[in-house]
Each structure stands twice: as structure tokens, then as C-alpha cells.
Motif scaffolding. Sequence first.
Motif, short mmCIF file in Angstrom:
data_model
loop_
_atom_site.label_atom_id
_atom_site.label_comp_id
_atom_site.label_asym_id
_atom_site.label_seq_id
_atom_site.Cartn_x
_atom_site.Cartn_y
_atom_site.Cartn_z
N VAL A 112 9.48 -6.05 2.69
CA VAL A 112 8.78 -5.08 3.55
C VAL A 112 9.33 -5.21 4.97
N GLY A 165 7.11 -5.01 11.06
CA GLY A 165 6.28 -3.99 11.68
C GLY A 165 5.43 -3.21 10.68
N TYR A 166 5.60 -3.50 9.39
CA TYR A 166 4.85 -2.79 8.35
C TYR A 166 4.22 -3.80 7.41
N ASP A 167 3.19 -3.36 6.70
CA ASP A 167 2.64 -4.22 5.66
C ASP A 167 2.06 -3.38 4.54
N TRP A 192 -3.07 -6.33 3.74
CA TRP A 192 -3.57 -6.83 5.03
C TRP A 192 -4.95 -7.42 4.82
N TYR A 244 -7.78 4.85 2.29
CA TYR A 244 -7.66 3.41 2.53
C TYR A 244 -6.58 3.06 3.55
N ASP A 245 -5.92 4.04 4.10
CA ASP A 245 -4.87 3.78 5.10
C ASP A 245 -3.81 2.85 4.50
N ALA A 246 -3.53 3.05 3.22
CA ALA A 246 -2.69 2.10 2.48
C ALA A 246 -1.20 2.42 2.56
N ARG A 247 -0.88 3.62 3.04
CA ARG A 247 0.53 4.05 2.99
C ARG A 247 1.14 4.14 4.38
N PHE A 248 2.44 4.03 4.44
CA PHE A 248 3.17 4.20 5.69
C PHE A 248 4.53 4.79 5.36
#
Lengths: 179, 731
Positions: free
Chosen positions: A29, A32-34, A37, A103-107
Amino acid sequence: MARYAMAIDTVRCVGCMDCVAACKTENGVPEGYDRDWITYESTGQFPTLHMEIRSERCNHCDDPPCVGCCPCGASHIHERGGVVLVHHDKCSGCKACIAACPYDARFIHPDGYADKCTFCIHRVEAGKDPACVAVCPTHCMHFGDLEDPHSEVSRILASRNSHALVPAAGTKPQIFYLR
Amino acid sequence: MNALSRRKFLKITGFTAGAAAAGTAALRATGVLQPPAPERGTRTVPTSCDICFWKCGAIAHVRDGELWKIEGNPLDPLSEGRLCPRGTGGIGAHFDPDRLRSPLMRKHLRGEEEWVEVTWDEAFDFIAKKMTAIKEQHGPEAVALFSHGIGGNFLKHMIKAYGSPNITAPSFAQCRGPRDVGFRLTFGEDVSSPERTDIRNARCLVLIGSHLGENMHNTQVQEFADAVGNGATVIVADPRFSIAASKAKYYLPVKPGTDIALLLAWMHVIVTEGLYDKEYVAAHGFGFEQFAASLAPFTPAWAYPETGIEPSVIEATAREMAAHKPSTLVHPGRHATWYGDDAQRSRAIALLNALLGSWGRKGGFYTPVSMDVPGYPYPEYPKSERGKVDNPGHKYPFAHETITTGIREATLTGQPYPVKGWWVYATNLIHALPNEAETIKAIQNLDLMVVVDVIPSEIAGWADVVLPESVYLERHDDLNVEWFREPFIALRQPVVPSPHEQKPNWWIAKSMAERLGLGAYFPWKDIEEYFQHRLTAAGLSYERLKKDGIIRGVKQPVYFAEGVTPTFPTPSGKIEFMSPQLQQAGFDPVPVYHRPPPAPPGSYRLLFGRSPVHSFSRTQSNRILSDMMPENEVWVNTDIARRHGLTHGQYVRLKNQDGVVSNRVRVKVTERIRPECVYIVHGFGHTARGLHHAAGKGASDAQLITRYATDPLMGGTAMNMNFVTFEPAEA
């Protein structure tokens, strides 16, 4: 058909982020990303406090809004275990899935595609636990098949109280937090 | 970061989509790594971790010639196959673009951080010339070594061969020293490291300021989770609602610096209600009657205004401890240098354990065991006529290890004799010792200052010569013959080559010794020949150790009930409830409480602790670990934040009582701390120019610790003695 899920024991979890570190190295990964968390949710007033610590990630929902909204067919449900995945080469990076996920799970990965937890399907298909589960020093995470009543995850969910996140979204999440 | 959304937090901390990948490709693109070896496929190498000093057994994975990941070694009794987050993120040390690459010599003044790259030969020649001159002029004792961790073993050997006994680590006088002295005065033995605490089997676990889960010593955290999962009663006394406190049945929000009052009141209840282990105390105790009588005034009602803990809670928790005895573990802690009476506080903790009969008992303290591996047969070291420099006249009579700050003092004053050379290995003294101005002043008196490190730390910035060490994934270190609840030995061995001119410590020490004419002390060709010799002498196979990383011995009894003979190597041969040793030396023979001075009006006591993703000030440039925690926060109670108009996430600077102002640090507005204190995680606020990634992120507690109290028993430096106010900072 398998239905993969996680049961995460908030009683044992200390929020050390080993799950986060393991995901970073296992899956490369970018900085700056995860993909996972920790949330520390404390309630009350000092000194009468309660805190729940949760290792969070994509909930691999049974009814995933990120799949329905994808205009490219990139977001999809994997044939095995109901795992929600993204075809990187099909993804246009339009972020519709990011908006849809409760869930704010993606980026958006620096290479331009939507990225998130895969339940380490490459490990699971090789008979291993996801990296976050395998590494956890508190043994707070359990992964397995909900369709199999004898699986560890089925047995522990049958014997303990648990809750899922944002149930009101109606997405049927598959990460359960044991209390 | 509860109140900020996670992704938003990432945005405001400055990460962007263009941030460098943590993996190897981006590092190669920036020229950090050499071209990969033409290796294909995946291989694994068992080794042991060095991100902290717990030394967990690990298995490193190399994919197509590049370090990929590192996992726990299932054979390892410490980690049982699961590393902590620092260990898991440890590969970031290998990839760190800020690491030291070649030997450096300073261009101009010390501390300017202006360097010339030199060869190893040039560096060794310079150091050897200086060391020879110091020996001629001041004697060999005038060179001291500060060294932390097993990596320094061969440097210690080199310095001893040179003729100096002045070898020290901050782990004594800045950390666990008071604890080990308190326990040694009571039971005759140290708690040691790994701690002999049987957390896994405890039915009641008492933590006094110990923040397990944040303090991430792997075995202890694993066992803590086991104890919690098994329904053990957890009692936590801490001014801060720690992670451990969130698992507690009883959380006692004790006022800072009043722990001894709480301990005395607990013991008062246990003794007056007759709840102690009478058989155990009768069989093993010395001076119990005098001790018991001394507790009479210290009722829970007396302790209430001191500690802020209600009498009914003190009584209930004391009874709960007694109900589970002897499987009640009152944890001795680790970083114990707090208020200046720390050895006496540790003794009170030891005595509470003694009342509960937990020393030598399951769920209390086990008796550590180890394998018998003979040392290498070296020539005898030269004998020092003058003895050690750190503790003249045994001013601190119970210091049984060398005092770092004593060596610093001798370097400053030239008394009892001058110290003219420092070697510093793997310990960033600027962050580890209190009052950095004293450290810097002492360094001005040196003729030679050598730092061996993997990163350009603050202390490296003050060196004449900086020697770049290979990181643990690229080197062998000394054999680890561990003392634990089962015997084993463990190997650290290279997984991948060092990318630049970095060298392993054993090679540095051997090469240096040869330059100094001390080659006879390093008779082996390389460290593998040394391992072969020691393992053969022990009847063990080096080939097997290389293959498995760990060799476990035969399990042995570790509790009195299993056949361990209770022995207490105190002068009386018993557990000393009343200590004649302390009395003879002019100290309180039983612990006495002294009220700490209050915070000056409008200021807050500065407390500090650990994060699970960082080790000291060593890991903030590790990109994997810093990604999880790039900077620290100052914890401020909600009411106090409101009073000062502080909002969650804003930057402030902290100003201490001596006018020292910190780097900017984010405010964490929280209910999880008492109003009279603030808290930060140690190790941040780097200032070293070469730490490009870590410099300027967060505040350094060390910088604000200008005042410290010295423990009169053992010379430990108590650091919770500083008070801060809030100053505005740019956003």
C-alpha cells in the motif's frame, strides 16, 4: 458458496495498528494511504469513560453500493466468498464508489484506480488468513466462512454479542465487532 | 484523531496522491537503492527484530531479490509467531532514504552537521590516533561508551579491551533502574528484561502508569490480551485513561506523583484486614512487624486527598487483589524514572507483591531460565586502577549499573577524573538524557566523539566521526542467550545486503580493535566463526540455528510450586519488608510518601509515554511507521482546552518553566486525561538536519525536560518534573 467475514474482538484489541502495518507490507500500500485503520471511540466524561477500539476496513457488504454504482464494471463481487474487489485495469478513477461507500473504505491509488481491502484474497486462496488477522499480537481477529457453521468465525459470532458498523446504510456489512 | 475524519486527517497532514510509494520501486527511482540482484522467486530468512530491544524472532521474506515483508517466527517463545507493529513495519528501516550511507567526519564545529564523506580506513585511522592520545594523556578510563541493545556487545568488548570500565546505557538511570533497585532491595533480584511477569496467568493485573498496548513490548502485550480475554480483573492507576485503562474493571485516575500514597493505602487495607498471604510472609519475610506497624497512619481516608481516589475504591481494589492472590500481579513497570523517589515507589510495588505472595508464583513472577552457552574464551581485560567514573564515593549506594548522567557529569567537571572520549552506539542521547544543554556542554569537553548509528540522529550531529551501521536486516549481531520462562537462543542474521557503505557492528569493533593493537581480543576471522565456536562448546548446531533462527531448550520449573527453591539473595536471605540496607545507608527502611510540588498556577505537568508504532526517537524516519503516526499530539483535558480556547487538531507550542519552547504540536482535546497534566508521546520533534522526513514533526518531550530530580538511592533521573503552558503556533 462460501461467505467470508471477520469477527473482531474489541475486548482484546489494543489498537496497536499491527493490522495496518501488515496490510501495508503484504499489499504494498503506498505511503499516505491505508486499506485498514484503527478507530478509538471513547464516550463519557473523565474519569467515567468507555472506549471501544476497532480495526476497520472495507466491510465486503452483501449488498455493496460501491458495485452497483460503478459505471465501468470495475467494482465487482468475487466468485469466491462474496469478497468485493476492483479490477484495476477497468477502473476509470471516477470516485463514484468512494462517494457510495458508507465506511470511507476506498481511496484512489496513485496509479489512478480505486483501491481498498481485498480480504487478502491472494492469501485466502492459498489457505492462509488475511495478513491483518495473521499478524495480530492480541489474536483479536477471526476470519472465515459464515456459511460453515463449524468455522471459527461462525462459532464465535454464535457465542458472543457483536455489532456491525452503520447498519442503517442497509449494505449488510460482513465485519462484526465482538463486545 | 476521533474528531477528524481519517481521510481529512491525511489531507491536512500533507499527504498527497503524489506521495512516494512505501515500496521499493519509488525508492529506486529516487536513486536510494542499488540495482536489484538477479534473484527470482521468494525466499525466507529467520532472524530477530531490532526495532526495539525485545529481540522477537522473525522471518523475513525476500521476493525477487527485494525485501518484501517480515513476520514472526512461530518457534520464538517471545513472539510466538506474531511481531508487533514496529516489527512488522521494520523493513522500512532498510528502505529509509534518510539513513546514513558512508562514514562522515565533521567539517567545522561540533553540532553544525556539516560533513565530509570519508572511507572506513580514514575514519578508523582518525579515531585510533585520538584514542591512543587520550590513553597516553588521561588513561584508558577517559573513553566512555554509551550503548543500547545487543548490537553493542562487540563495541563493549572493544572498549573493555582498550581498558575502560565506563560503559553505560540510558536503560538504567533513565528507565528501569529504579524498578530493578526497588525489587533487588526487597527480593534480592532484578525484574530484568524481558520482565519476569507472568501476565498470561494473572487473575488480577494491577498497572500503575504502565500503558501496555501503547508500550508495545510484544510478549507483554500478547499476554495482556490473554489475561483480558480470560476475564482477569484489571486495575489501572494512571492520570491518563490509557488503552489499558479502557480494559480495566477499576480505573483509578490518580493525581500525578501520588502513587506511593495509593500503594501505602492499599497495603494498609491488606495488612489491617489480614488479607495478605500469611504463610508466605511468615516463611519468607523479614522485618514484617516493623513494616506493618509503619502502615498504621496510611488509611484510605488519608490517601484520598493526596491521590484523588475515593476510600471505597481503594478498599475495593485492595480486596480484589487479595481475593486473587497469589495470582495477582502488581506490574513493576519499565520506564520508572518519574518523581525522584522512584526506587522507593518501586519498593512499595515490590512489597505489595510480597504481601500477595506473587513472587515465584503462577500469575505473579516466574523464575527466568536460560540455556548454558559458554562465552568466547578471550584474553583477560586490563584491570582499571581507578574504577568507574560515574558514581564517585558511591554517592548513589544502590546503583548496580553504570549511570549515564554520572558519566556526563564527570565529563563536565573532570571529577573524579576527566572523560575525554565518547563512543555512542544506537542511543540518541539528546532525546534520552534529561537537559540536553548539559549533554551538549559535556560534549564540548571531549577530544573525541564517535557515533555509530543507522540514521543521522541528533546525537550523530554532535559527533566528530559518524560510523554508519547496517540495519538489523543486513547484519549479524551477538548470539541472544535469552532469560525467559523457557530457555532458548536466537540468531540475528543478514537477510539482504547493505545498500551503501554501512557495516555491521562486529566488523566495526573488530576493525577498530585491530587499529588499536588489540587484535588478540578478536581472534576469530568473522562472526560466523565466533558463533561456531560458542555453539560447538554448548553442544549445539550453528547450521540448525541458521536454518531455524531459534533453538529452544528443555522446559524447566519456573514457579516455587513446580520445584523452584525460594531463594532471596538479600542480606537477610529473606524478602526484606523492612530494609536494614536502606537504614544503614541513611534512607527510609520502609517506603515513605512525600507530596509532589504542585504545578505553578496556569501551567500543566508534562507527562510522556510510548506509541505502539514507534521506538524511542529511532523510528520516526521509517516511512512505514511514520505513515501510521507522522507526528505526536499533546493531550489536553476538554475543560482545560476550553479555558485556553484550544480546538482539536490545532497547532500550539509548549513552553516550559525555564522558557524553552517546543516545536509546534497538534492539540488532542480529550476527556482521557486529568486536568492538571498534559501528555505527549516520546521521540518526536526531531531537529537533526539529515532526518529530512522526521524533522520538525511534533514536539520533543526531551527538549522540555530541562529539570529533573535525581533518585538518591541509585542516581536515576526523574523526568516528570516539568510544567508547560500553551503558546500560539502558526497553522
